[in-house]
Design an enzyme around this catalytic site. Structure first.
Site, PDB file in Angstrom:
ATOM      1  N   CYS A   1     -17.427 -93.622  94.392  1.00 33.80           N
ATOM      2  CA  CYS A   1     -16.060 -93.868  94.858  1.00 33.80           C
ATOM      3  C   CYS A   1     -15.258 -92.572  94.810  1.00 33.80           C
ATOM      4  CB  CYS A   1     -15.371 -94.919  93.977  1.00 33.80           C
ATOM      5  SG  CYS A   1     -16.088 -96.573  94.069  1.00 33.80           S
TER       6      CYS A   1
ATOM      7  N   ASP B   1     -10.527 -71.291  58.701  1.00 36.98           N
ATOM      8  CA  ASP B   1      -9.415 -70.712  57.968  1.00 36.98           C
ATOM      9  C   ASP B   1      -9.369 -71.308  56.570  1.00 36.98           C
ATOM     10  OD1 ASP B   1      -7.962 -68.706  59.049  1.00 36.98           O
ATOM     11  OD2 ASP B   1      -6.116 -69.859  59.225  1.00 36.98           O
TER      12      ASP B   1
END
Length: 732
Positions: free
Chosen positions: A18, A425
Site C-alpha cells: 500500500c 558518563d
C-alpha cells in the site's frame, strides 16, 4: 516557489505494498519534490509546493486508490474527523467497487464494518452458496462459482486498474487479477473464487495486525486522564486537563491518575509508575519530586504543580516521537523495498515463461502449464516479504517505549544489536547525579545534634552539598532549629549562629584556618578524600564539632546493569570530567576501566579511537555536555528522567535512568533482529517450497495463495509477539 515538508495521516494502509502505491501516486502530483510513506505508523511525509491546491488534489488521487488522507498535526483524527472522512468518501466513492474506509488497519472500526470487510464476508458467503448450488445443480456449478468470483474480484481488479493509472502497474492486485481471470479461462472458476476469497481474508488479517501495531503505542495516551481537580474559592472543581496551563496546581487524590507532568508542591505518597515505566514497585515521592502524567497516586492527597501542558507531557511526547521513529526505515527494510520493486515484475515474467515455454518448446499441455504459471503468480505475491521487517520494527519500538526505552527509528534499532562497546558518563549516568551523606563523625556530641546544626546553617541553600545534608536531616527526622546571621563565605563554607553559638560549616582547608585539627581527624578526612568523597567540617564555638562526608553514589542498579551489559558481550567504559581520585574510586567500586578529567573533545577522541579499533560504539550521557561524543558514536543514548533533553537529543533515550535498561535496549534490538530474520526465512522459504512443488505438479492454485496468505499470517503473528516483549530481568 518555496517547498515545505508536511506530515499526513493516511487511512486504509494494510501492508508495505500500500505504501509503495501511495508513494508512487503522490510523487506524480505537480509540485511534489519528495514522498516518504510508513505503513507501520500510518503516516506520510511530503515535500511539496502550492499548499492551497495540493491537499485536495492529493485526496482525489489517493481516493481513487481507496485511501483517506489528513494533515497529521492538529486533532489527530478525532471523532469529528472520522465522521467527516467517512461521509466525504461515501459521497465520493458511491458506486466505486472498493474503498479503504477506516479499516481495522487504522484501528478506527471493526474489520467487518468496513467496505473491504464487507466484500470479504460477501465473497465468502457467495463461495458457500456456489458450493451448495454446485452440489444441487451440477450443470450451473461453473456459473455459480463465476458469480462468487465476481463478488471478490471486482474490487480487487478496480484497485489494480487505479494503481496502474497512478503509476504502479505491477501491484499485488494486478497479479491476483491476472491469475483469477486466467483460471477462469482454463475452466478453474471454483479455484479462482476460493483464491480471491483467501486473498481478501489475508488482506483483512494484515489490516488487523497493522491496526494493532499502530494502536499499541497510541494506547499510552489513554493512560492520561482527560480531567483534573483544582481548588478554587475553597472548593474542588473538576476541569478539562487540556484547559490547564503550566504553573497551575492540581489536586491528586489517592487512587487517581496524575493528569499532567509536574512537581509535587505538597504531600508525600507512593507513586505507582508501572503503567508508564513497567516498574513493579511504587516509588515514594515527596515535595519537590517530579511526577509523570498517567502514573497513579497510591495513598495520600498530593498537590502537583504542572511543569508541562497536557499536550506536551511525557507520554504525549513519547507517542509523537515513536510515531516519527516508525516512519524511518531500517537498512533491511529499505533493501526489501528496493528488492520488491524488481521482484513483482520478475514474478510476472517467470509466470509467463512457465506458462508458455513448455508447450511451445516441448509440446506440453497448454492448460496444465498455464495453470502452473498462474499458480506461480500467486506464490510470487510479495506481501509476506515486504511486511516482515516493518511489522517487527513497529512492534519492537512500541514495546520499548512502553518500558521507557525510546529508540528513534528502525536504523537505530538495528544498529543497537551490533554494539560491542559502551562508553558511559559517570555523573547522572552511572551515579545518581546528586551527592548523598555517606558518613557522619560527631566530636563531643551526638550525630543527630551535629546533623541538626549543619542543616540549620544550610536551610534555604540550593547547593548540591547543602541539599544532601538537608535530605539526610529529613530522612533521620532530626529537628532543624532556626539559624541567625547566616552568610556564605565564597569558596569556603557558610557561617551563622544556632542556639546562640557561632557555627561554621565548610571545607577542611577553610576549617583549618580557624582551628587546629588533630592528626586523627586529618587522617579521617584524607581517607574520605581517597574514597572520592567531599568533606565538610563543622566548628561550634571555636571547637571541632564533627565531620560530614558526601559523595555522588552509584545508582542502585549500576553493578547489576553493567554485569548485564558484559553478559551481552558489550564492553563498558567510564568517561568523566571529574577529578581522577573520585573517578578511580567509582570505577573501582563498579569494576570499570575509566578515563578521568576529560573535556568534551577528549570524550569524542576516545569514542573515535574505539571505533577505529573496529568496535561498534554506543555513547551514554546526559545529551547536553556530551554532544560531540554522542555525535561521534555509532549510537548516542541519552540517560534521563523524561526531560526534554532526554527525549529530544541523541538517537535513543533511557527515560527512567536505570543502568539495567541499557542492556535491555541491546536485548530488545537483538530480539527484533532475530524476529526479522525469522520472518524473512518464513516468507522466502514457503515461496521456494511451493515454487518447486507447483512446477512439479504437486500443488496448485489453492496451496499457492495459501503460501502467500499463510506466510503473511505467520510473519505478522510472529512480529506481533514483540509487543509482549519484556526485558530478561523482568522475566526472571
Amino acid at each position: 516557489m518555496d517547498v515545505k515538508e508536511t506530515r499526513y495521516r493516511v487511512t486504509g494502509m494494510d501492508c508495505a505494498a500500500c505504501a509503495a502505491k501511495i508513494e508512487t501516486a503522490v510523487s506524480r502530483l505537480p509540485g511534489v519534490a519528495r514522498v516518504s510513506v510508513s505503513t507501520t505508523a500510518g503516516m506520510m511525509r511530503v515535500a511539496h509546493a502550492g499548499e492551497a491546491a495540493f491537499l485536495p488534489a492529493m485526496k482525489t488521487q489517493l481516493g481513487r486508490l481507496g485511501y483517506g488522507v489528513f494533515p497529521a498535526d492538529g486533532d489527530k483524527l478525532g471523532a469529528d474527523d472520522r465522521g467527516r472522512d467517512r461521509d466525504h468518501r461515501h459521497d465520493r466513492d458511491h458506486g466505486q467497487a472498493d474503498a479503504h474506509s477506516h479499516e481495522a488497519g487504522d484501528g478506527q472500526g471493526a474489520w467487518w464494518s468496513t467496505r473491504k470487510g464487507m466484500f470479504t464476508i460477501g465473497c465468502g458467503l457467495a463461495l458457500g452458496v456456489a458450493y451448495g448450488i454446485g452440489r444441487l445443480y451440477p450443470p450451473v456449478e461453473w456459473w455459480a462459482f463465476l458469480a462468487a468470483l465476481a463478488v471478490g474480484l471486482l474490487p480487487v481488479a478496480s484497485r489494480a486498474l487505479a494503481a496502474a493509472r497512478a503509476g504502479t502497474p505491477f501491484s499485488i492486485e494486478t497479479l491476483m487479477t491476472i491469475a483469477a481471470i486466467g483460471a477462469v479461462v482454463i475452466g478453474a472458476s471454483e479455484e479462482a473464487a476460493a483464491v480471491v476469497f483467501l486473498f481478501l481474508v489475508g488482506e483483512r488479517l494484515e489490516g488487523v495486525a497493522a491496526g494493532r501495531a499502530r494502536a499499541s503505542i497510541r494506547s499510552l495516551a489513554t493512560l492520561v486522564p482527560k480531567t483534573a481537580y483544582v481548588e478554587r474559592n475553597g472548593a474542588v472543581e473538576e476541569v478539562p486537563a487540556a484547559s490547564l496551563s503550566v504553573g497551575a496546581t492540581i489536586l491528586v487524590r489517592p487512587g487517581d491518575r496524575i493528569a499532567a507532568d509536574g512537581e509535587i508542591a505538597e504531600g508525600d505518597s507512593a507513586i505507582d509508575e508501572a503503567p508508564v515505566t513497567g516498574e513493579s514497585v511504587p516509588v515514594r515521592k515527596q515535595a519537590g519530586d517530579a511526577v509523570f502524567a498517567g502514573t497513579i497516586n497510591a495513598d495520600a492527597v498530593l498537590r502537583v504543580r504542572m511543569t508541562a501542558a497536557a499536550a506536551d507531557n511525557t507520554i504525549a511526547r513519547v507517542v509523537k516521537l515513536v510515531e516519527e521513529a516508525q516512519e524511518s526505515k531500517a537498512p533491511t527494510e529499505r533493501f526489501i523495498d528496493r528488492f520488491s520493486k524488481y521482484y513483482t515484475p520478475a514474478v510476472l515474467v517467470l509466470g509467463a515463461l512457465v506458462a508458455v515455454l513448455p508447450p511451445l518448446v516441448a509440446g506440453a499441455s497448454w492448460s496444465e502449464w498455464v495453470y502452473k504459471g498462474l499458480a506461480i503468480l500467486l506464490i510470487g505475491c510479495p506481501c509476506a516479504l515486504v511486511i516482515s521487517t516493518p511489522a517487527a520494527i513497529a512492534a519492537a519500538l512500541s514495546a520499548g517505549a512502553r518500558r521507557g526505552l525510546l529508540i528513534k527509528g528502525g536504523a537505530i534499532l538495528e544498529a543497537l544489536g551490533s554494539i560491542d562497546a559502551m562508553v558511559l558518563d559517570k555523573t547522572g549516568t552511572l551515579t545518581e547525579g546528586k551527592p548523598r551523606v555517606t558518613d557522619i563523625i560527631a566530636i563531643g556530641r551526638s550525630e543527630a545534634n551535629l546533623l541538626s546544626m549543619a542543616a540549620a546553617l544550610e536551610t534555604g541553600s540550593s547547593h548540591p552539598l547543602a541539599l544532601a545534608i538537608l535530605d539526610r536531616a529529613k530522612a533521620d527526622k532530626v529537628p532543624v532549629p532556626p539559624a541567625s546571621e547566616a552568610f556564605a563565605l565564597r569558596g569556603k563554607g557558610v557561617a551563622g549562629k544556632v542556639g546562640g553559638k557561632e557555627i561554621f560549616l565548610g571545607s577542611p582547608a577553610a576549617a583549618a584556618e580557624r582551628i587546629t585539627l588533630s592528626p586523627e581527624q586529618l587522617r579521617r578526612i584524607a581517607a574520605f578524600n581517597d574514597e572520592g568523597k567531599s568533606v565538610s567540617v563543622l566548628i561550634a564555638a571555636g571547637e571541632p564539632a564533627g565531620i560530614i562526608a558526601m559523595r555522588d553514589e552509584p545508582r542502585a542498579d549500576a553493578q547489576s546493569g553493567l554485569a548485564a551489559l558484559r553478559a551481552a558481550g558489550v564492553e563498558p567504559v567510564m568517561l568523566t570530567g571529574d577529578n581522577r581520585r573520585t573517578a578511580v574510586t567509582i570505577a573501582k567500586d563498579l569494576g570499570l576501566p575509566m578515563h578521568a578529567e576529560m573535556l568534551p573533545q577528549d570524550k569524542q577522541r576516545i569514542v573515535r579511537e574505539l571505533r577505529a579499533a573496529g568496535k561498534k560504539v554506543a555513547k551514554v550521557g546526559d545529551g547536553i555536555n556530551d554532544a560531540p561524543a554522542l555525535a561521534a558514536a555509532d549510537v548516542g543514548i541519552a540517560m534521563g528522567g523524561g526531560t526534554d533533553v532526554a527525549l529530544e537529543t541523541a538517537d535513543a533515550a533511557v527515560l527512567h535512568g536505570r543502568v539495567g535498561d541499557l542492556a535491555a535496549m541491546i536485548e530488545l534490538s537483538r530480539r527484533a533482529l532475530s524476529n526479522i530474520h525469522q520472518n524473512i526465512a518464513v516468507a522466502l522459504g514457503l515461496k521456494a517450497v511451493f515454487l518447486v512443488t507447483t512446477i512439479a505438479g504437486i500443488t496448485g492454485l489453492w496451496p499457492a495463495i495459501l503460501a502467500d496468505t499463510g506466510a503473511t499470517v505467520v510473519v505478522t503473528a510472529n512480529a506481533m509477539r514483540m509487543l509482549a516483549w519484556q526485558p530478561r530481568a523482568a522475566r526472571g
